[in-house]
Motif scaffolding. Structure first.
Motif, PDB file in Angstrom:
ATOM      1  N   GLY A  46      -3.257  -6.065  19.357  1.00 27.78           N
ATOM      2  CA  GLY A  46      -4.696  -6.077  19.084  1.00 27.78           C
ATOM      3  C   GLY A  46      -5.305  -4.679  19.016  1.00 27.78           C
ATOM      4  N   LYS A  47      -4.463  -3.672  18.781  1.00 30.99           N
ATOM      5  CA  LYS A  47      -4.957  -2.296  18.683  1.00 30.99           C
ATOM      6  C   LYS A  47      -5.816  -2.134  17.426  1.00 30.99           C
ATOM      7  N   SER A  48      -6.910  -1.389  17.553  1.00 26.89           N
ATOM      8  CA  SER A  48      -7.763  -1.119  16.408  1.00 26.89           C
ATOM      9  C   SER A  48      -7.093  -0.077  15.505  1.00 26.89           C
ATOM     10  N   TYR A  49      -6.983  -0.372  14.210  1.00 26.85           N
ATOM     11  CA  TYR A  49      -6.410   0.595  13.268  1.00 26.85           C
ATOM     12  C   TYR A  49      -6.892   0.295  11.852  1.00 26.85           C
ATOM     13  N   TYR A  50      -6.883   1.317  11.012  1.00 28.03           N
ATOM     14  CA  TYR A  50      -7.224   1.142   9.600  1.00 28.03           C
ATOM     15  C   TYR A  50      -6.310   2.001   8.753  1.00 28.03           C
ATOM     16  N   ILE A  51      -6.036   1.507   7.540  1.00 27.04           N
ATOM     17  CA  ILE A  51      -5.313   2.299   6.555  1.00 27.04           C
ATOM     18  C   ILE A  51      -6.387   2.950   5.683  1.00 27.04           C
ATOM     19  N   VAL A  52      -6.419   4.270   5.629  1.00 33.23           N
ATOM     20  CA  VAL A  52      -7.403   4.953   4.780  1.00 33.23           C
ATOM     21  C   VAL A  52      -6.657   5.656   3.649  1.00 33.23           C
ATOM     22  N   THR A  53      -6.854   5.131   2.435  1.00 32.70           N
ATOM     23  CA  THR A  53      -6.081   5.618   1.298  1.00 32.70           C
ATOM     24  C   THR A  53      -7.006   5.990   0.142  1.00 32.70           C
ATOM     25  N   ASN A  54      -6.691   7.053  -0.541  1.00 28.08           N
ATOM     26  CA  ASN A  54      -7.546   7.522  -1.632  1.00 28.08           C
ATOM     27  C   ASN A  54      -7.421   6.683  -2.898  1.00 28.08           C
ATOM     28  N   ASP A  55      -6.326   5.983  -3.047  1.00 29.93           N
ATOM     29  CA  ASP A  55      -6.066   5.238  -4.274  1.00 29.93           C
ATOM     30  C   ASP A  55      -7.204   4.253  -4.590  1.00 29.93           C
ATOM     31  N   ALA A  56      -7.842   4.453  -5.743  1.00 28.12           N
ATOM     32  CA  ALA A  56      -8.949   3.570  -6.126  1.00 28.12           C
ATOM     33  C   ALA A  56      -8.547   2.671  -7.283  1.00 28.12           C
ATOM     34  N   SER A  57      -7.257   2.672  -7.635  1.00 27.45           N
ATOM     35  CA  SER A  57      -6.839   1.945  -8.834  1.00 27.45           C
ATOM     36  C   SER A  57      -6.639   0.456  -8.572  1.00 27.45           C
ATOM     37  N   ARG A  58      -6.549   0.067  -7.302  1.00 25.27           N
ATOM     38  CA  ARG A  58      -6.343  -1.343  -6.978  1.00 25.27           C
ATOM     39  C   ARG A  58      -7.481  -1.861  -6.116  1.00 25.27           C
ATOM     40  N   SER A  59      -7.809  -3.153  -6.270  1.00 27.68           N
ATOM     41  CA  SER A  59      -8.760  -3.783  -5.364  1.00 27.68           C
ATOM     42  C   SER A  59      -8.073  -3.951  -4.007  1.00 27.68           C
ATOM     43  N   ILE A  60      -8.855  -4.265  -2.980  1.00 32.47           N
ATOM     44  CA  ILE A  60      -8.272  -4.444  -1.650  1.00 32.47           C
ATOM     45  C   ILE A  60      -7.272  -5.618  -1.615  1.00 32.47           C
ATOM     46  N   PRO A  61      -7.607  -6.805  -2.207  1.00 34.94           N
ATOM     47  CA  PRO A  61      -6.613  -7.893  -2.213  1.00 34.94           C
ATOM     48  C   PRO A  61      -5.325  -7.488  -2.928  1.00 34.94           C
ATOM     49  N   SER A  62      -5.461  -6.723  -4.022  1.00 32.70           N
ATOM     50  CA  SER A  62      -4.282  -6.308  -4.762  1.00 32.70           C
ATOM     51  C   SER A  62      -3.452  -5.314  -3.947  1.00 32.70           C
ATOM     52  N   ARG A  63      -4.117  -4.415  -3.223  1.00 32.39           N
ATOM     53  CA  ARG A  63      -3.423  -3.454  -2.350  1.00 32.39           C
ATOM     54  C   ARG A  63      -2.705  -4.186  -1.214  1.00 32.39           C
ATOM     55  N   ALA A  64      -3.382  -5.184  -0.618  1.00 31.26           N
ATOM     56  CA  ALA A  64      -2.770  -5.955   0.472  1.00 31.26           C
ATOM     57  C   ALA A  64      -1.537  -6.690  -0.038  1.00 31.26           C
ATOM     58  N   GLY A  65      -1.636  -7.229  -1.277  1.00 35.22           N
ATOM     59  CA  GLY A  65      -0.502  -7.925  -1.888  1.00 35.22           C
ATOM     60  C   GLY A  65       0.673  -6.982  -2.086  1.00 35.22           C
ATOM     61  N   LYS A  66       0.384  -5.768  -2.500  1.00 40.15           N
ATOM     62  CA  LYS A  66       1.434  -4.767  -2.704  1.00 40.15           C
ATOM     63  C   LYS A  66       2.093  -4.399  -1.366  1.00 40.15           C
ATOM     64  N   PHE A  67       1.272  -4.259  -0.313  1.00 43.30           N
ATOM     65  CA  PHE A  67       1.824  -3.984   1.021  1.00 43.30           C
ATOM     66  C   PHE A  67       2.807  -5.085   1.447  1.00 43.30           C
ATOM     67  N   ILE A  68       2.433  -6.338   1.191  1.00 40.27           N
ATOM     68  CA  ILE A  68       3.310  -7.460   1.567  1.00 40.27           C
ATOM     69  C   ILE A  68       4.633  -7.354   0.802  1.00 40.27           C
ATOM     70  N   GLU A  69       4.524  -7.079  -0.529  1.00 35.78           N
ATOM     71  CA  GLU A  69       5.736  -6.870  -1.351  1.00 35.78           C
ATOM     72  C   GLU A  69       6.629  -5.781  -0.768  1.00 35.78           C
ATOM     73  N   GLN A  70       6.002  -4.753  -0.209  1.00 39.29           N
ATOM     74  CA  GLN A  70       6.744  -3.613   0.328  1.00 39.29           C
ATOM     75  C   GLN A  70       7.219  -3.859   1.763  1.00 39.29           C
ATOM     76  N   GLY A  71       6.953  -5.068   2.269  1.00 42.41           N
ATOM     77  CA  GLY A  71       7.432  -5.433   3.603  1.00 42.41           C
ATOM     78  C   GLY A  71       6.597  -4.848   4.727  1.00 42.41           C
ATOM     79  N   VAL A  72       5.364  -4.450   4.419  1.00 45.65           N
ATOM     80  CA  VAL A  72       4.484  -3.875   5.443  1.00 45.65           C
ATOM     81  C   VAL A  72       3.179  -4.692   5.425  1.00 45.65           C
TER      82      VAL A  72
END
Ligand SMILES: [Mg+2]
Length: 290
Positions: A46-72
């Motif tokens: 339950g630790k508080s954390y955020y991913i802060v990334t400059n990439d603006a080419s993907r929406s947040i759902p699309s970025r989350a989907g890519k993370f899942i594909e990458q096993g993270v």
């Protein structure tokens, strides 16, 4: 001096951990060593954390989907990219309903639409008050930048005001093994140089930048963390001195550098010799939580 540390120590010392994405958790194709276990550990404790990334080419759902594909598997609400800061920029600058032209991918248009902008086609460049350089994809650079500098020149001569927005300040991004591509910020450098040449250096003719090393992306992390009830201390974990570390230092947040990404300095001695603006407080040699 730069101090050797571990994820566990950082989690004990700071209320919220901020992670860069590329070069820290993932590369183009895969999750990096320990990234999956780290996210699982943060979620289970339950630790508080955020991913802060400059990439603006993907929406947040699309970025989350890519993370899942990458096993993270990072949940959507933990991801802050420079694109998701666009709606707040429009609201804060009273630009809701403003005629706007966007240069970028379909996901970038979504962020701008969410901000309440009146998005015009490129053919109506002359009628726009706001110009967003969201991404390098989705349009022809040469024609578009020639048209844009011509339009801005005409507007300045006519005394018309306008706003220029660059969500992602990265000049290049990795596009394969040891291969790089130019990003929208490279075009912005070109445009700004042209405007300086034509009209001298005037802050009104500069783009507002939202991503690291600039403050808006850190503001968003602080806002979200405070809304979630987490405490007020932060540490930024990244791989780039000029964006992650310099940004955190300028914002007044301690920073930790990893050895998996773009940075080639791998000892506390080497890091300790850096100028203060890009010197990390910590060196993190692995993402291991063991
Ligand atoms: Mg990075």
């Amino acid at each position: 001096m730069t101090e050797l540390t571990t994820i566990r120590q950082l989690a004990e010392r700071y209320d919220t951990l901020l992670f860069d994405s590329y070069g820290v958790l993932v590369d183009e194709a895969y999750g990096l060593t320990g990234a999956r276990e780290l996210i699982d550990w943060l979620e289970s404790t339950g630790k508080s954390y955020y991913i802060v990334t400059n990439d603006a080419s993907r929406s947040i759902p699309s970025r989350a989907g890519k993370f899942i594909e990458q096993g993270v598997p990072v949940p959507e609400h933990r991801i802050i990219n420079s694109g998701c800061l666009i709606p707040r920029f429009f609201r804060n600058n009273n630009l809701v309903g403003a005629p706007t032209v966007v240069f970028g991918s379909p996901d970038a248009y979504e962020h701008v639409a969410e901000g309440g902008a009146d998005i015009l086609p490129h053919a109506q460049l002359e009628d726009a008050d706001v110009f967003v350089l969201a991404d390098d994809a989705g349009y022809d650079w040469r024609t578009s930048m020639n048209d844009l500098v011509t339009t801005l020149n005409r507007k300045i001569l006519a005394g018309e005001s306008f706003k220029l927005l660059l969500p992602n300040p990265d000049i290049i991004y990795p596009s394969g093994e040891r291969a790089y591509s130019f990003a929208a910020a490279a075009l912005v450098d070109m445009l700004e140089s042209a405007l300086v040449r034509l009209f001298g250096d005037d802050p009104a003719y500069r783009f507002t930048r939202l991503g690291k090393p600039f403050a808006p992306i850190f503001d968003e992390a602080v806002r979200r963390s405070s809304e979630s009830g987490a405490g007020a201390s932060f540490v930024m974990i990244g791989d780039q001195l000029e964006t992650d570390i310099a940004g955190a230092n300028a914002y007044g947040i301690p920073s930790a550098i990893v050895t998996t990404g773009i940075n080639r300095l791998h000892t506390t001695q080497e890091l300790g010799l850096l100028r203060e603006t890009v010197r990390p407080v910590y060196l993190l040699e692995s993402l291991s939580t063991g």
